[in-house]
Design a protein around this motif. Structure first.
Motif, PDB file in Angstrom:
ATOM      1  N   HIS A 189       0.505  -1.004   0.060  1.00  0.00           N
ATOM      2  CA  HIS A 189       0.134  -0.023  -0.370  1.00  0.00           C
ATOM      3  C   HIS A 189       0.907   1.438   0.576  1.00  0.00           C
ATOM      4  CE1 HIS A 189      -3.433  -2.320   0.993  1.00  0.00           C
ATOM      5  NE2 HIS A 189      -3.004  -3.209   1.202  1.00  0.00           N
ATOM      6  N   SER A 190       1.925   1.322   1.209  1.00  0.00           N
ATOM      7  CA  SER A 190       2.985   2.655   0.530  1.00  0.00           C
ATOM      8  C   SER A 190       3.643   2.095  -0.661  1.00  0.00           C
ATOM      9  CB  SER A 190       4.052   2.681   2.297  1.00  0.00           C
ATOM     10  OG  SER A 190       2.863   2.161   3.416  1.00  0.00           O
TER      11      SER A 190
ATOM     12  N   ASN B  99      -2.235   4.163   4.026  1.00  0.00           N
ATOM     13  CA  ASN B  99      -1.723   3.502   3.866  1.00  0.00           C
ATOM     14  C   ASN B  99      -0.865   2.623   4.698  1.00  0.00           C
ATOM     15  OD1 ASN B  99      -2.568   3.720   0.602  1.00  0.00           O
ATOM     16  ND2 ASN B  99      -0.698   5.393   0.588  1.00  0.00           N
ATOM     17  N   SER B 100      -0.520   3.123   5.006  1.00  0.00           N
ATOM     18  CA  SER B 100       0.609   2.587   6.520  1.00  0.00           C
ATOM     19  C   SER B 100      -0.582   2.072   7.020  1.00  0.00           C
ATOM     20  CB  SER B 100       1.560   3.400   6.975  1.00  0.00           C
ATOM     21  OG  SER B 100       0.762   4.564   8.351  1.00  0.00           O
ATOM     22  N   ARG B 101      -1.633   2.428   7.610  1.00  0.00           N
ATOM     23  CA  ARG B 101      -2.823   1.679   8.115  1.00  0.00           C
ATOM     24  C   ARG B 101      -2.948   0.217   7.618  1.00  0.00           C
ATOM     25  NH1 ARG B 101      -4.729   4.125  12.995  1.00  0.00           N
ATOM     26  NH2 ARG B 101      -3.301   5.765  13.420  1.00  0.00           N
ATOM     27  N   ASN B 102      -3.135   0.504   6.499  1.00  0.00           N
ATOM     28  CA  ASN B 102      -3.310  -1.065   5.462  1.00  0.00           C
ATOM     29  C   ASN B 102      -2.409  -1.726   5.933  1.00  0.00           C
ATOM     30  OD1 ASN B 102      -6.453  -0.224   4.796  1.00  0.00           O
ATOM     31  ND2 ASN B 102      -5.273   1.585   2.965  1.00  0.00           N
ATOM     32  N   ASP B 103      -0.981  -1.361   5.682  1.00  0.00           N
ATOM     33  CA  ASP B 103       0.051  -1.833   5.643  1.00  0.00           C
ATOM     34  C   ASP B 103      -0.022  -2.698   6.444  1.00  0.00           C
ATOM     35  OD1 ASP B 103       1.612  -1.322   3.406  1.00  0.00           O
ATOM     36  OD2 ASP B 103       1.586   0.468   3.563  1.00  0.00           O
ATOM     37  N   LEU B 104       0.101  -2.359   7.568  1.00  0.00           N
ATOM     38  CA  LEU B 104      -0.308  -3.040   9.116  1.00  0.00           C
ATOM     39  C   LEU B 104      -1.499  -3.973   9.495  1.00  0.00           C
ATOM     40  CD1 LEU B 104       0.064  -0.586  11.738  1.00  0.00           C
ATOM     41  CD2 LEU B 104       1.713  -1.540  10.955  1.00  0.00           C
ATOM     42  N   GLN B 105      -2.809  -3.985   8.542  1.00  0.00           N
ATOM     43  CA  GLN B 105      -3.791  -4.905   8.119  1.00  0.00           C
ATOM     44  C   GLN B 105      -3.177  -6.235   7.553  1.00  0.00           C
ATOM     45  OE1 GLN B 105      -7.381  -3.493   6.532  1.00  0.00           O
ATOM     46  NE2 GLN B 105      -8.038  -4.773   7.444  1.00  0.00           N
ATOM     47  N   GLU B 106      -2.261  -5.677   6.418  1.00  0.00           N
ATOM     48  CA  GLU B 106      -1.788  -6.869   5.868  1.00  0.00           C
ATOM     49  C   GLU B 106      -0.726  -7.799   6.153  1.00  0.00           C
ATOM     50  OE1 GLU B 106      -1.520  -8.165   1.748  1.00  0.00           O
ATOM     51  OE2 GLU B 106      -2.889  -6.496   1.959  1.00  0.00           O
ATOM     52  N   MET B 107       0.543  -7.211   7.000  1.00  0.00           N
ATOM     53  CA  MET B 107       1.040  -8.160   8.048  1.00  0.00           C
ATOM     54  C   MET B 107       0.232  -8.646   8.819  1.00  0.00           C
ATOM     55  SD  MET B 107       3.891  -4.786   7.983  1.00  0.00           S
ATOM     56  CE  MET B 107       5.114  -5.641   8.988  1.00  0.00           C
ATOM     57  N   GLY B 108      -0.420  -8.309   9.258  1.00  0.00           N
ATOM     58  CA  GLY B 108      -1.471  -9.404  10.110  1.00  0.00           C
ATOM     59  C   GLY B 108      -0.926  -8.603  12.095  1.00  0.00           C
TER      60      GLY B 108
END
Length: 607
Positions: free
Chosen positions: A451-452, A571-580
């Motif tokens: 995302h980022s 985008n950084s929050r979506n990456d946290l979700q992607e990484m779990g």
């Protein structure tokens, strides 16, 4: 006020028109060419060399007025046209870096004028260069004319040469000025011509060499290739043709010129001043040895070098150097895209309170623009490396004014200091992609954030002590404990063995690396030609200024949630979700598809 009308610059400085014009100039200058809250001051005293705040510049312009003929505000955002340039293309001594060099030359000239030397040394068995230097200083002490108290022959010649550089006089104009002064003051000891004045500067060891370069950065027209007209790599001509409309003729000039300042005579000149000769022994004779880190000599890299080369370390006068380089815009304005690269050398023999002063930092070369040399910087470093090899073995016979004797001076380059992109240029290790960290090298822990759209480098807990509590903190990091040991940096010997058969390819026209060149390495660095470089414990350093500034900007931008500066965004929050990980910070989507972000624990917003 008409934007193009600058007639107010000729008005008396206490008039309302002049005051309004100054405010107009300041508004435009701070809009186009400020750095922080400062701009270059164009008054007659500062002459576009010193940065000041607005109120200081305004005061200077009212008291001193603008520097003469500064009607094209090129240092304050106005574009430079080919018909109105401060640096004539046919002037041998002109360059886009003129004002920056002037500051360095002024400090050097000031030191030469005030040097104290052992006059007895002239009668000893010195080298020819030392004899010529002392003879020049002795002759230069003569009065400019009988009864003159302000000038002698030497410092007047130096001031004249600075005047030429500051005001962009051509060689012919400078010679005509000398003729006029000599005609008005026939009893004064004035240089006969520009060449005579330049010879004085050269005899002082302050000259530079012009080395032509391929426009595509493939090679230097130097040594065996000095008389070649075309690049042996890409075939490009070393010349470009320039027409003269007044005579309807054309002439050839070099397309790209490296300006190189020889190192050996400058190091020799250091020891010709008794006070500085004593200061060159500071690291061995005066440095406190109490275990505290105050100077590079207190560090492990310096001590390790001493253990490896006891013959070199036995004489404290042998010179330890550091190299630094970075790109800058000589026009000091972002409206013109240009990147020239000065290469500087630091003298670490001196005490920490003087070794970083401008007068003791040596300008080694100026790599011309308009673009960065990039990976091809090794092409331009060849003359410096050649001199460093000579200074390592056999060294250079040098006169020491403090002992009134000669000794064999040697010099070594300990490391480089640069920002992260320049580290890639100097070391050859790519600082982009999955293996960007030159310390972790092949053990770099990285992950691409979809995302980022950038690489994220993780695993920093590995460098902590094995019993550190953060190694077991799963919640604050990636949900896992960290038990891996710290990565082991590659030694110089390992790097050299790995790059033993690496095929270096230089030049802007040769971007594709051969198939046998794999991995993160872009080249085998030219520094490995130095006999000791592979054994240096610390070869490349990152400068503190860039790290502190960039990290501070990111931290403050994130804590204060400044638009465009914060690293905490959707985008950084979506990456946290992607990484779990960090579920409390992951974006929340309602039934209508609207996304909301939970307030972070580090937020400093008033609410």
């Amino acid at each position: 006020m008409d934007n193009g009308d600058k007639s107010w610059m000729n008005h008396l400085r206490w008039t309302e028109e002049y005051a309004a014009g100054v405010n107009y100039f300041l508004d435009k200058a701070f809009e186009r060419a400020s750095q922080g809250n400062e701009i270059l001051c164009p008054c007659k005293k500062c002459m576009n060399r010193y940065w000041h705040y607005r109120n200081v510049v305004e005061g200077h312009l009212v008291v001193h007025g603008f520097v003469d003929n500064y009607t094209k505000w090129v240092f304050h955002g106005e574009p430079v046209s080919s018909r109105n340039t401060l640096h004539p293309i046919n002037d041998d001594e002109g360059s886009n870096l003129r004002d920056d060099i002037d500051g360095l030359l002024h400090d050097t000239f000031r030191n030469v004028e005030g040097e104290s030397v052992h006059e007895e040394g002239v009668r000893q068995g010195l080298s020819e260069d030392a004899k010529k230097f002392f003879k020049l200083l002795e002759e230069g002490k003569q009065e400019l004319y009988p009864g003159c108290e302000n000038f002698n022959k030497l410092n007047f010649t130096i001031r004249l040469y600075l005047f030429k550089s500051l005001h962009g006089l051509s060689n012919v104009s400078f010679s005509d000025l000398l003729d006029l002064i000599r005609e008005a003051f026939p009893f004064a000891q004035i240089p006969e011509s520009f060449n005579k004045a330049r010879q004085v500067i050269k005899d002082l060891g302050l000259h530079y060499e012009k080395i032509h370069a391929c426009p595509n950065d493939c090679m230097l027209f130097w040594k065996d290739n000095e008389k070649v007209d075309n690049c042996s790599v890409c075939g490009t001509s070393r010349w470009k043709s320039v027409g003269d409309a007044s005579t309807n003729s054309r002439s050839k000039i070099p397309a790209k010129v490296l300006r190189y300042f020889p190192l050996k005579p400058r190091l020799q000149r250091i020891f010709m001043c008794s006070e500085i000769a004593v200061a060159m022994r500071w690291h061995a004779n005066e440095r406190p040895n109490d275990g505290n880190l105050r100077h590079p000599a207190d560090g492990e890299a310096w001590k390790d070098f001493d253990r490896l080369y006891p013959d070199f370390s036995r004489d404290p006068r042998n010179v330890r150097l550091g190299l630094s380089s970075d790109g800058f815009n000589p026009f000091r304005t972002m409206s013109i895209s240009h990147s020239s690269w000065p290469v500087m050398l630091m003298n670490y023999n001196l005490s920490p309170w003087i070794c970083m002063k401008p007068e003791y930092i040596m300008l080694s070369m100026i790599i011309p623009g308009p673009s960065s040399p990039g990976n091809d910087i090794d092409v331009y470093l060849q003359p410096l490396i050649a001199e460093l090899k000579e200074l390592w073995e056999p060294g250079r016979e040098t006169y020491d004014a403090e002992t009134d004797q000669t000794f064999r001076m040697r010099a070594a380059l300990l490391w480089t200091v640069s920002d992260f992109p320049a580290l890639a240029m100097l070391s050859g290790w790519s600082t982009k992609g999955k293996l960007a960290c030159p310390t972790c090298n092949y053990d770099t822990c990285s992950q691409y954030l979809e995302h980022s759209r950038k690489m994220c480098y993780l695993g920093h807990r590995r460098v902590l002590p094995s019993d550190h509590k953060l190694r077991k903190d799963k919640k604050s990091f990636d949900g896992k404990e960290e038990h891996r040991p710290a990565p082991t940096p590659l030694s110089g010997i390992e790097v050299l063995e790995e790059l033993h058969e690496f095929n270096n390819v230089f030049g802007k026209g040769k971007k594709k690396r051969p198939r046998d060149n794999k991995g993160p390495w872009k080249k085998r660095s030219i520094f490995f030609e130095l006999p000791y470089w592979a054994h240096n414990k610390l070869r490349h350093n990152l400068d503190v200024m860039h790290i502190e500034k960039n990290i501070c900007d990111s931290l403050l931008g994130t804590l204060l949630e400044i638009d465009g500066k914060s690293k905490d965004h959707v985008n950084s929050r979506n990456d946290l979700q992607e990484m779990g990980i960090r579920k409390e910070l992951q974006p929340i989507e309602d039934n209508d598809g609207n996304v909301s972000l939970a307030q972070s624990c580090f937020s400093m917003k008033p609410e």
